[in-house]
Design a protein around this motif. Structure first.
Motif, PDB file in Angstrom:
ATOM      1  N   LEU A  34       0.979  -1.160   0.140  1.00 30.13           N
ATOM      2  CA  LEU A  34      -0.197   0.082  -0.196  1.00 30.13           C
ATOM      3  C   LEU A  34       0.883   1.290   0.135  1.00 30.13           C
ATOM      4  N   PRO A  35       1.847   1.340   0.707  1.00 34.91           N
ATOM      5  CA  PRO A  35       2.609   2.523   0.855  1.00 34.91           C
ATOM      6  C   PRO A  35       3.306   2.959  -0.494  1.00 34.91           C
ATOM      7  N   VAL A  36       3.711   1.953  -1.095  1.00 41.25           N
ATOM      8  CA  VAL A  36       4.411   1.841  -2.387  1.00 41.25           C
ATOM      9  C   VAL A  36       3.426   2.647  -3.521  1.00 41.25           C
ATOM     10  N   VAL A  37       1.899   2.036  -3.431  1.00 38.82           N
ATOM     11  CA  VAL A  37       1.013   2.471  -4.326  1.00 38.82           C
ATOM     12  C   VAL A  37       0.497   3.788  -3.980  1.00 38.82           C
ATOM     13  N   LEU A  38       0.434   4.381  -2.904  1.00 38.45           N
ATOM     14  CA  LEU A  38       0.274   5.591  -2.218  1.00 38.45           C
ATOM     15  C   LEU A  38       1.227   6.595  -2.976  1.00 38.45           C
ATOM     16  N   THR A  39       2.534   6.018  -3.025  1.00 38.37           N
ATOM     17  CA  THR A  39       3.452   7.046  -3.343  1.00 38.37           C
ATOM     18  C   THR A  39       3.630   7.266  -4.838  1.00 38.37           C
ATOM     19  N   TRP A  40       3.153   6.306  -5.544  1.00 39.03           N
ATOM     20  CA  TRP A  40       3.036   6.388  -7.020  1.00 39.03           C
ATOM     21  C   TRP A  40       1.918   7.318  -7.436  1.00 39.03           C
ATOM     22  N   LEU A  41       0.871   7.313  -6.669  1.00 37.81           N
ATOM     23  CA  LEU A  41      -0.553   8.030  -6.839  1.00 37.81           C
ATOM     24  C   LEU A  41       0.005   9.312  -6.448  1.00 37.81           C
TER      25      LEU A  41
END
Length: 286
Positions: free
Chosen positions: A213-220
């Motif tokens: 999740l933190p990786v996805v949130l950073t991408w977004l």
């Protein structure tokens, strides 16, 4: 008179013998004292023991780049949440952290530490029973969840819907995200690292990807991604990250890592580091 002279001569010789013996004794005693470690005045105290390190003066950390916000390059410097966490232990030990970029499969197998590539591993690595067979772990320092990312308008919210609609799913190789979706009966396309996984989604090789999740949130946070893609769902997998060490780890090093994590959580340093990299306090990400 003759007897008296002999007697006096004998007494003189005896006195000389006694004096010589005392002199030798004093000399011997002096040498023994100077060599004795029990004499605090003449023996230096032993240096405090430190951890056994791959490179003296450095805490060498294996990681897999990039995995933003846990570890990634900012110019020529590697930064991130994991970097700051390990820095706490490095500073506690009076060391400088040095980071080695290496394949994640080599890290999770324990081979990176076993072959002295590094002292520790910090790579957003979930603690699992399988990995614990080859690696020692610190106390957990991060509670992790997985997430699904797809093009906007996909209209799905669960893995069951991904499966029911026959959508192509992607996952990063050697990760718990991959293991999780396989355990749910899906057969995802595997990508070597997180950037290749994202590129696979952007190029249409897959319709949906699973990633921490933190990786996805950073991408977004990046407009070019947020304009076209959206977070479909968070998957609470109950995972926790730990710092990895060689099996049969150095107790001094392990204690320093565990103590630094505990102290940071107690004095507010951990929360500061968390907010710095995630923009939210612990417990507010999901």
């Amino acid at each position: 008179m003759g007897l008296s002279f002999v007697s006096r001569r004998a007494m003189a010789v005896g006195a000389m013998v006694v004096a010589g013996a005392l002199g030798l004794s004093a000399c011997g005693s002096g040498e023994s004292t100077s060599a004795s470690p029990s004499d605090g005045a003449s023996a230096s105290a032993p240096a405090a023991a430190g951890p056994k390190l791959v490179t003296p003066g450095k805490l060498t950390t294996c990681t897999n780049l990039p995995y933003e916000p846990f570890q990634f390059k900012e110019g020529d410097k590697v930064v991130g949440f994991d970097v700051d966490i390990v820095d706490l232990a490095a500073k506690k030990l009076g060391l400088t952290q040095e980071i080695v970029d290496i394949d994640f499969a080599v890290i999770k197998s324990g081979a990176a530490m076993a072959t002295n590539k590094c002292d520790v591993a910090a790579a957003g690595m979930t603690i699992t029973e399988e990995r614990k067979a080859n690696i020692d772990f610190s106390e957990p320092y991060f509670d992790a969840t997985q997430a699904l990312l797809a093009k906007k308008g996909t209209g799905i919210k669960t893995l069951d819907e991904v499966k029911a609609k026959g959508l192509k799913l992607g996952a990063q190789a050697s990760t718990t995200g991959l293991d999780y979706v396989k355990g749910k009966g899906l057969d995802p396309k595997e990508f070597a690292d997180s950037p290749k996984e994202l590129l696979g989604l952007q190029s249409g090789q897959v319709d949906v990807i699973v990633q921490d999740l933190p990786v996805v949130l950073t991408w977004l946070k990046k407009p070019e991604i947020a304009d076209k893609f959206e977070l479909l769902a968070s998957l609470d997998t109950g995972e926790q990250y730990g710092v990895g060490l060689k099996k049969g780890s150095d107790p001094i090093l392990l204690k320093a890592i565990n103590d630094s994590i505990a102290e940071a959580k107690a004095d507010g340093t951990y929360e500061q580091i968390f907010v710095k990299w995630f923009g939210k306090k612990p417990g507010e990400l999901g």
